[in-house]
Write a protein that holds these residues in place. Structure first.
Motif, PDB file in Angstrom:
ATOM      1  N   ARG A  92     -12.425  -9.856   8.694  1.00  0.00           N
ATOM      2  CA  ARG A  92     -11.493  -9.511   7.609  1.00  0.00           C
ATOM      3  C   ARG A  92     -10.420 -10.578   7.442  1.00  0.00           C
ATOM      4  O   ARG A  92      -9.246 -10.265   7.239  1.00  0.00           O
ATOM      5  N   TYR A  93     -10.862 -11.825   7.561  1.00  0.00           N
ATOM      6  CA  TYR A  93      -9.910 -12.922   7.514  1.00  0.00           C
ATOM      7  C   TYR A  93      -9.984 -13.703   6.213  1.00  0.00           C
ATOM      8  O   TYR A  93      -8.964 -14.061   5.643  1.00  0.00           O
ATOM      9  N   GLN A  94     -11.208 -14.006   5.747  1.00  0.00           N
ATOM     10  CA  GLN A  94     -11.290 -14.760   4.497  1.00  0.00           C
ATOM     11  C   GLN A  94     -12.084 -13.975   3.454  1.00  0.00           C
ATOM     12  O   GLN A  94     -13.209 -13.591   3.670  1.00  0.00           O
ATOM     13  N   SER A  95     -11.433 -13.755   2.314  1.00  0.00           N
ATOM     14  CA  SER A  95     -11.990 -12.860   1.307  1.00  0.00           C
ATOM     15  C   SER A  95     -12.137 -13.565  -0.035  1.00  0.00           C
ATOM     16  O   SER A  95     -11.491 -14.580  -0.293  1.00  0.00           O
ATOM     17  N   LYS A  96     -12.982 -12.979  -0.863  1.00  0.00           N
ATOM     18  CA  LYS A  96     -13.181 -13.525  -2.215  1.00  0.00           C
ATOM     19  C   LYS A  96     -13.136 -12.378  -3.221  1.00  0.00           C
ATOM     20  O   LYS A  96     -13.791 -11.345  -3.019  1.00  0.00           O
ATOM     21  N   TYR A  97     -12.370 -12.560  -4.272  1.00  0.00           N
ATOM     22  CA  TYR A  97     -12.311 -11.572  -5.352  1.00  0.00           C
ATOM     23  C   TYR A  97     -12.521 -12.293  -6.676  1.00  0.00           C
ATOM     24  O   TYR A  97     -11.799 -13.245  -6.984  1.00  0.00           O
TER      25      TYR A  97
ATOM     26  N   ALA B 265      -2.952  15.177  10.093  1.00  0.00           N
ATOM     27  CA  ALA B 265      -2.844  13.887   9.406  1.00  0.00           C
ATOM     28  C   ALA B 265      -1.497  13.695   8.720  1.00  0.00           C
ATOM     29  O   ALA B 265      -0.813  14.664   8.381  1.00  0.00           O
ATOM     30  N   GLY B 266      -1.138  12.443   8.524  1.00  0.00           N
ATOM     31  CA  GLY B 266       0.064  12.062   7.780  1.00  0.00           C
ATOM     32  C   GLY B 266      -0.063  10.614   7.379  1.00  0.00           C
ATOM     33  O   GLY B 266      -1.061   9.956   7.708  1.00  0.00           O
ATOM     34  N   PRO B 267       0.932  10.067   6.669  1.00  0.00           N
ATOM     35  CA  PRO B 267       0.828   8.663   6.249  1.00  0.00           C
ATOM     36  C   PRO B 267       0.882   7.700   7.433  1.00  0.00           C
ATOM     37  O   PRO B 267       1.649   7.902   8.369  1.00  0.00           O
ATOM     38  N   ARG B 268       0.023   6.670   7.388  1.00  0.00           N
ATOM     39  CA  ARG B 268       0.026   5.631   8.411  1.00  0.00           C
ATOM     40  C   ARG B 268       0.532   4.346   7.763  1.00  0.00           C
ATOM     41  O   ARG B 268      -0.034   3.897   6.764  1.00  0.00           O
ATOM     42  N   TYR B 269       1.568   3.738   8.335  1.00  0.00           N
ATOM     43  CA  TYR B 269       2.114   2.486   7.809  1.00  0.00           C
ATOM     44  C   TYR B 269       1.388   1.333   8.493  1.00  0.00           C
ATOM     45  O   TYR B 269       1.776   0.886   9.563  1.00  0.00           O
ATOM     46  N   LEU B 270       0.314   0.871   7.867  1.00  0.00           N
ATOM     47  CA  LEU B 270      -0.509  -0.187   8.465  1.00  0.00           C
ATOM     48  C   LEU B 270       0.285  -1.491   8.507  1.00  0.00           C
ATOM     49  O   LEU B 270       0.329  -2.168   9.533  1.00  0.00           O
ATOM     50  N   HIS B 271       0.889  -1.827   7.394  1.00  0.00           N
ATOM     51  CA  HIS B 271       1.848  -2.932   7.343  1.00  0.00           C
ATOM     52  C   HIS B 271       3.142  -2.392   6.750  1.00  0.00           C
ATOM     53  O   HIS B 271       3.107  -1.698   5.732  1.00  0.00           O
ATOM     54  N   ASN B 272       4.253  -2.722   7.388  1.00  0.00           N
ATOM     55  CA  ASN B 272       5.540  -2.259   6.877  1.00  0.00           C
ATOM     56  C   ASN B 272       6.426  -3.474   6.660  1.00  0.00           C
ATOM     57  O   ASN B 272       6.769  -4.167   7.618  1.00  0.00           O
TER      58      ASN B 272
ATOM     59  N   THR C 246      -6.648  -5.199   4.832  1.00  0.00           N
ATOM     60  CA  THR C 246      -5.727  -4.524   5.750  1.00  0.00           C
ATOM     61  C   THR C 246      -6.297  -3.246   6.349  1.00  0.00           C
ATOM     62  O   THR C 246      -6.222  -3.044   7.564  1.00  0.00           O
ATOM     63  N   GLY C 247      -6.898  -2.394   5.525  1.00  0.00           N
ATOM     64  CA  GLY C 247      -7.427  -1.131   6.053  1.00  0.00           C
ATOM     65  C   GLY C 247      -8.463  -1.371   7.143  1.00  0.00           C
ATOM     66  O   GLY C 247      -8.333  -0.873   8.266  1.00  0.00           O
ATOM     67  N   HIS C 248      -9.486  -2.152   6.837  1.00  0.00           N
ATOM     68  CA  HIS C 248     -10.547  -2.380   7.829  1.00  0.00           C
ATOM     69  C   HIS C 248     -10.043  -3.080   9.099  1.00  0.00           C
ATOM     70  O   HIS C 248     -10.361  -2.645  10.208  1.00  0.00           O
ATOM     71  N   PRO C 249      -9.281  -4.174   8.972  1.00  0.00           N
ATOM     72  CA  PRO C 249      -8.872  -4.826  10.230  1.00  0.00           C
ATOM     73  C   PRO C 249      -7.872  -4.030  11.064  1.00  0.00           C
ATOM     74  O   PRO C 249      -7.613  -4.399  12.207  1.00  0.00           O
TER      75      PRO C 249
END
Lengths: 482, 452
Positions: free
Chosen positions: A402-407, A320-327, A260-263
Motif C-alpha cells: 500500500r505504498y505506491q498507487s495509481k488513480y 464498535a465506534g469511530p477509529r482515527y486511522l490518521h489524525n 490508509t484503510g488497508h495498511p
C-alpha cells in the motif's frame, strides 16, 4: 425464528467447552438475497439465494481452528466443533508464538438496521423491483447524447441478513440488517474516433428499496451517462509536469480506503495476509508517526447510520465506534480484531468482520473517510495556476504494501488560473502514499461530504465486505504527472 | 429428508424436480454439490488457522415462457426447498421474457471420460497436511527465507446434475491448491503455487524452495525506471495478463462491454506461435469436468489457433444467438472457462533470457491488482510483486522494484515473441480460471513507475 439453529449454536459452545476450548464462538447466519440482472435492457436473470449455516471458531493451545456446516444436524455440529478444536490444538502445539485473543468487555445485545416499513427487501414485490430497474435502463437507452451507449449492464441485489453470535465468554449478539446494492457498467463510444470510456457504478446502503429514492437513482445514472458521453467526445489531453490537483469525494474515498484503510489493518501489519492481500508499509512502531499533512484526518466508523458498512458490534461481539486511522496526519489507530490486538498488546478496535457463516472474522474496514476541513469548494481552486480537477476515477491499483498507487481520472477538468476549464482525458496520479497525504493542503467543509459504496476484497477464501468510502474535496499540491 | 446424519442428495434432487414440474417450468437444471474442503493458512512460518467447510448446496436454473430465474439454497429442509421454489416461480412470473434465452441443452447425452479427476488416496492429505506445509516452509528457509506465508487448501467434492432435458449425471473430484510467499526482508520476497488433483503429484517443497530462491535473488532491489521493455513472465504472471485475452473470448462479456474481442473472430490477435484452448478434459486440470451447468458434455475448444481468434466459449443460448453450437461451457448466468490451455513453445528458460538480448528487458515473477481503464479497449495496468529483475546480455542481472505494467491487453497478446516449452498449471488468489501456460516473452510493453 429458527430456534433449532440457535439451539445448535448454543450446543456447539457447550461441546467446545467440554473438549477444552479456551475460547469458542458460534455464528449462525441466515441470509435471503434477491438479484436482478439486466443486460442492455434484457432481463437476463432473476435470482434468489437462501444461505443458512453455522461457523465455529475455537482457540486452544495457542492455535485457531474454524469449521462451518449448513446441514443443520446435531451430528454435523459435533463434527465441526471436534474439527475446530482438534485442529486448533494440533496447529497450536507446533507454534512457537502462541495465538491469544485480547480481553474485551462482554456484551449481550440486539441491534438492527432495516428498511422502511413496506420497503424491506422481502416486502417489495419482485415485479416492482425489476420494473424500477428496467425503467432506469430505458432512460439511458433513450438518452440523447453526442456519443453512442452500446453497452449497459445492471445488477440489483437486496439482502436481509440475520445473525446470532454466541461465545463461551458470554457474548450474545443478535442482529438483523437489510442491504441494497446496485452495480452497473456503462460504456460510451465516440462515433467518429471509435474511442470508448466506461463507468462502473456501485451504490450500496443499509436499508430497503427506499435507498433507490435516496440516491435519486434515475437522475444519478442519467447524469453520469451524459457526463460519460461528454468525456469521450469533448475531453482534451491532460497536462503533464508538476501540477496541482483537486479531487472529489469519489477519489478521496478510494484513496482513504486503499492508501490508509488497508495498511492500517492489524493482521496485514503482522503479515497474516502476506501471501494474499499482502502486508503493509506501516509498522507497529510507526504509531504516532507523521504520515500526511495536518489536513489529513482519516476515520473509519462502522456506526454511521444507513451506511453500507454499518454495524454496532463486530463479529467477535466487540462494541464498535469511530477509529482515527490518521489524525491530523499522524498514524494513530489500527483496524484490529482480538487476535491482532493481542499480538500488539492492545485492545480490539471492533474491526472483526466475517462475510458469511462460512468465513473467519478478520480485521476489515467499514466506512472510511477523510474528515472534512474548513474550506469552501471554490477556495480550493482559487490560487491554482495549472492543475486538474479529478471528480471521479476509473482504473486504479496499489502495490501490496500500500505504498505506491495509481488513480486514473474519469470525469476530470483542466484548472487554469483558478478556473475550471474544459474536460481532460484520463489524467493519472501515480505516487506514493506519504507523498500523496503529505501534499494535501486543503480540505472542503462538511456540507460537501459524500460517500460511495464498494465491495472490499480480502481474505482466503475471499470475503467481499460491503463498505463506504468518501470525503468532501481536497487539494493536492505539486503532483508530478508523466 | 435427513438420512442418518446427512441429507440424501437423491431425495432433494427428486423433490426439486417434482416441484419444478408441478410449477410448470419449461426448462430446468438442478445441481447439488456436496463438498468437504479444508485449509491451512500460515504466516510468519507458522500455521495461523486450520479450517474446514462441510457444505451441501442446491442450485436451480429454470425458465418459464422464456423468463429465466435461478436459486441457490443452503437452507435445505424440505419446507425451505419447497418454499424457495415457489418463490422462484413467483419471481419468474414477475419478469419480462429474456429475449437472449434459447433453451438448455437437449439430450441424449454422452459424457467424456476424464483422467485423474479424483484421487482415492486423498484421505492421506488430512493426516499429512501440517507436515506438508512445514516441509515447504523449511525448504524456503533453506534458501534463506526468514518467514513465509501462504495457504494449503484441499477438497473432496461430489456434484450431481439433473435437467428437464434428460441429463442425469454425477462426478466426484479431489483437488489441492498450495501457495507460498517467502520474505527475506520487507521488500525482498518470492512466491510460487502448486495446484492439482492427485496426491501423488504433490511437491510443495519445490514451491517453497522456489519462493525462497526468488526472495534471495530480490535482495537489494532498487527502484526501476519507466519505459518500454521486453518482459519475460513467469507462468503465474502470464496466466493473468496473457491469458486474459482468451478469457475475454466470452459472448456475455462482449455484450456488456467488458471484452476487447468484439468483432475479432477470424482476425489475427497474436503471433502464429500462439494457440489456446478451453479444455475441460485435461488430466489433473482443476477446471476439468465432464458436464457443464446445463448438463451438456464438455470438450476441448479452440479459442486461438496460430494467432487467429477462432471462436468464443458458449452455452446453448449464446451459441444459438451466434449461429453456432454450445461448447459445453454453460455457467449459471454466463459461459465459463474450464481450463485455459496454451500450447507450449520450444524454448528453455535460458533460451528465453537469451532472446531478450539487445533490448531493455524485465523478468517478472509475480503480479497482482490488474485493473482496467477501458475493458472494451483492453487498457489496463497491473503491479508486479515479489522478485522482479533486469535482464542484461541474456542473464538476470539485478533486482528492481516499484514498477507497473501499463499497456493494453491487445498489445500484450500481439507482442508475444516466444513461449517456454514447459507448461505449468496456475490457479491462485489472482487467477480464478485454471490456466496451463509456459513462460512467455513479450516485446515492447510500457512500464510505468510511481513518482516520489
Amino acid at each position: 425464528m429458527p430456534s433449532s439453529s440457535y439451539d445448535l449454536a448454543e450446543k456447539a459452545i457447550e461441546e467446545g467447552e467440554k473438549l477444552g476450548a479456551q475460547y469458542i464462538e458460534a455464528r449462525y447466519v441466515n441470509s435471503r438475497m434477491n438479484t436482478s440482472i439486466l443486460k442492455n435492457g434484457v432481463p437476463e436473470l432473476g435470482a434468489i439465494a437462501r444461505n443458512n449455516g453455522i461457523g465455529i471458531r475455537v482457540l486452544k493451545d495457542g492455535g485457531v481452528g474454524f469449521a462451518s456446516f449448513n446441514e443443520m444436524t446435531k451430528e454435523e455440529m459435533s463434527i465441526a466443533v471436534a474439527f475446530a478444536t482438534k485442529m486448533a490444538e494440533a496447529t497450536g502445539r507446533r507454534r512457537s508464538k502462541k495465538i491469544v485473543f485480547s480481553d474485551e468487555k462482554i456484551h449481550e445485545v440486539k441491534f438492527e438496521a432495516v428498511g422502511e416499513s413496506g420497503k424491506r427487501p422481502f416486502e417489495v414485490d419482485p415485479e416492482a423491483k425489476i420494473n424500477r430497474l428496467m425503467g432506469m435502463d430505458k432512460l439511458l437507452a433513450e438518452l440523447k447524447t453526442n456519443a453512442v451507449i452500446p453497452f449497459r449492464f445492471f445488477q440489483m441485489l437486496d439482502e436481509t441478513e440475520k445473525k446470532y453470535i454466541i461465545t463461551n465468554e458470554g457474548a450474545k449478539i443478535e442482529s438483523e440488517i437489510d442491504r441494497l446494492q446496485l452495480f452497473g457498467i456503462i460504456v460510451a463510444v465516440n462515433q467518429t474516433t471509435g474511442s470508448k470510456e466506461q463507468i462502473m457504478i456501485q451504490k450500496g446502503k443499509t436499508g430497503g428499496l427506499e435507498s433507490l429514492d435516496y440516491w435519486k437513482i434515475e437522475d444519478f445514472v442519467t447524469k453520469e451517462t451524459t457526463k460519460l458521453s461528454k468525456i469521450v467526445t469533448e475531453s482534451k489531453e491532460s497536462p503533464t509536469g508538476v501540477i496541482d490537483y483537486v479531487v472529489g469525494p469519489n477519489v478521496i474515498g478510494i484513496m482513504c480506503h486503499e492508501n490508509t484503510g488497508h495498511p492500517t489493518e492489524g493482521d496485514r501489519i503482522l503479515g497474516r495476509e502476506g501471501a494474499q492481500a499482502g502486508e503493509s508499509y506501516l509498522k507497529e512502531n510507526m504509531i504516532g508517526q507523521q504520515i500526511g499533512s495536518e489536513h489529513v484526518t482519516i476515520i473509519d466508523d462502522p456506526t454511521l447510520e444507513g451506511s453500507y458498512g454499518y454495524y454496532l458490534y463486530d463479529d467477535e461481539g466487540v462494541k464498535a465506534g469511530p477509529r482515527y486511522l490518521h489524525n491530523k496526519g499522524v498514524f494513530e489507530e489500527m483496524l484490529h480484531n482480538r487476535e491482532s490486538a493481542a499480538w500488539m498488546g492492545t485492545k480490539s478496535t471492533a474491526a472483526a468482520r466475517a462475510i458469511g457463516f462460512n468465513r473467519e472474522p478478520i480485521p476489515r474496514m467499514a466506512n472510511t473517510y477523510l474528515a472534512p476541513g474548513t474550506f469552501e469548494y471554490e477556495e480550493l481552486f482559487e490560487d491554482i495556476k495549472l492543475g486538474v480537477f479529478m471528480n471521479n476515477f476509473t482504473e486504479w491499483n496499489i502495490d501490496d504494501r500500500r505504498y505506491q498507487s495509481k488513480y486514473v481520472g474519469l470525469e476530470a477538468y483542466l484548472i487554469e488560473n483558478g478556473e475550471i476549464k474544459h474536460m481532460v482525458r484520463r489524467p493519472v496520479i501515480e505516487t506514493t502514499t506519504p507523498k500523496l497525504w503529505g501534499s494535501v493542503d486543503a480540505v472542503a467543509k462538511e456540507k460537501y461530504l459524500e460517500f460511495d459504496a464498494a465491495t472490499c476484497g480480502k481474505g482466503d477464501p475471499m470475503q467481499g465486505a460491503p463498505v463506504y468510502h468518501g470525503g468532501s474535496f481536497m487539494r493536492i499540491r505539486n503532483v508530478e504527472v508523466r | 429428508m435427513i438420512m442418518g446424519n446427512k441429507i440424501d442428495i437423491e431425495n432433494i434432487l427428486d423433490l426439486s424436480a417434482n416441484k419444478l414440474n408441478s410449477l410448470e417450468f419449461d426448462d430446468f437444471t438442478i445441481t447439488a454439490i456436496r463438498g468437504n474442503r479444508s485449509q491451512l493458512r500460515f504466516a510468519d512460518s507458522q500455521i495461523t488457522i486450520a479450517k474446514n467447510w462441510a457444505s451441501l448446496e442446491l442450485g436451480v436454473f429454470a425458465a418459464k415462457d422464456s423468463k429465466t430465474v435461478a436459486i441457490e439454497i443452503q437452507d435445505l429442509s424440505e419446507n425451505s426447498i419447497i418454499s424457495a421454489l415457489e418463490s422462484l416461480e413467483k419471481l419468474a412470473k414477475s419478469l419480462p421474457p429474456n429475449q437472449n434465452y434459447f433453451g438448455i441443452s437437449d439430450g441424449p447425452f454422452s459424457y467424456p471420460a476424464i483422467e485423474y479427476l479424483a484421487d482415492t488416496d486423498f484421505v492421506e492429505f488430512h493426516d499429512q497436511s501440517i507436515d506438508q506445509v512445514q516441509g515447504a516452509i523449511n525448504a524456503a528457509e533453506a534458501e534463506g527465507a526468514k518467514r513465509s506465508a501462504g495457504v494449503l487448501a484441499w477438497e473432496v467434492k461430489e456434484e450431481h446434475l439433473l435437467s428437464s432435458k434428460g441429463a442425469s449425471v454425477s462426478e466426484n473430484s479431489t483437488s489441492y491448491e498450495f501457495s507460498i510467499r517467502s520474505f527475506i526482508d520487507e521488500t525482498s520476497s518470492g512466491a510460487d503455487v502448486e495446484v492439482g488433483r492427485l496426491f501423488s503429484k504433490v511437491d510443495f517443497e519445490r514451491a517453497g524452495s522456489r519462493a525462497g530462491e526468488i526472495a534471495k535473488m530480490a535482495i537489494g532491489g532498487t527502484n526501476g525506471d519507466p519505459g518500454k521493455y521486453n518482459i519475460l513472465l513467469e507462468p503465474r504472471v502470464a496466466a493473468d495478463v496473457v491469458a486474459a485475452t482468451p478469457g475475454a473470448a466470452n459472448p456475455f462479456m462482449v455484450d456488456i462491454g467488458m471484452s476487447w474481442l468484439k468483432d475479432k473472430i477470424g482476425e489475427p490477435i497474436g503471433p502464429e506461435l500462439v494457440s489456446v484452448y478451453d479444455d475441460a478434459l485435461l488430466p489433473n486440470g482443476l477446471g476439468s469436468k465432464s458436464f457443464d451447468d446445463e448438463g451438456h458434455p464438455t470438450g476441448r475448444n479452440v479459442i486461438v489457433e496460430k494467432g487467429i481468434l477462432k471462436g468464443f466459449i458458449h452455452n446453448t443460448s449464446t451459441a444459438k444467438k451466434a449461429g453456432t453450437t454450445s461448447t459445453g461451457n454453460a455457467g449459471l448466468v454466463l459461459p465459463q472457462n474450464s481450463n485455459v490451455f496454451f500450447e507450449p513453445g520450444e524454448h528453455t528458460f535460458e533460451e528465453l533470457l537469451e532472446l531478450t538480448k539487445g533490448k531493455p528487458a524485465l523478468y517478472i515473477t509475480n503480479n497482482w491488482y490488474t485493473r482496467f481503464t477501458s475493458y472494451a479497449d483492453g487498457i489496463f495496468s497491473s503491479i508486479p510483486r515479489d522478485g522482479m529483475f533486469i535482464i542484461e546480455n541474456g542473464e538476470i542481472s539485478k533486482p528492481v522494484r516499484e514498477l507497473r505494467i501499463s499497456d493494453t491487453m491487445g498489445n500484450v497478446f500481439k507482442n508475444v515473441t516466444a513461449l517456454g516449452k514447459e507448461i505449468k498449471q496456475i490457479k491462485s488468489w489472482e487467477v480464478n480460471v485454471p490456466t496451463f501456460i509456459p513462460h512467455v516473452l513479450i516485446e515492447d510493453i510500457n512500464i510505468s513507475a510511481a513518482t516520489k
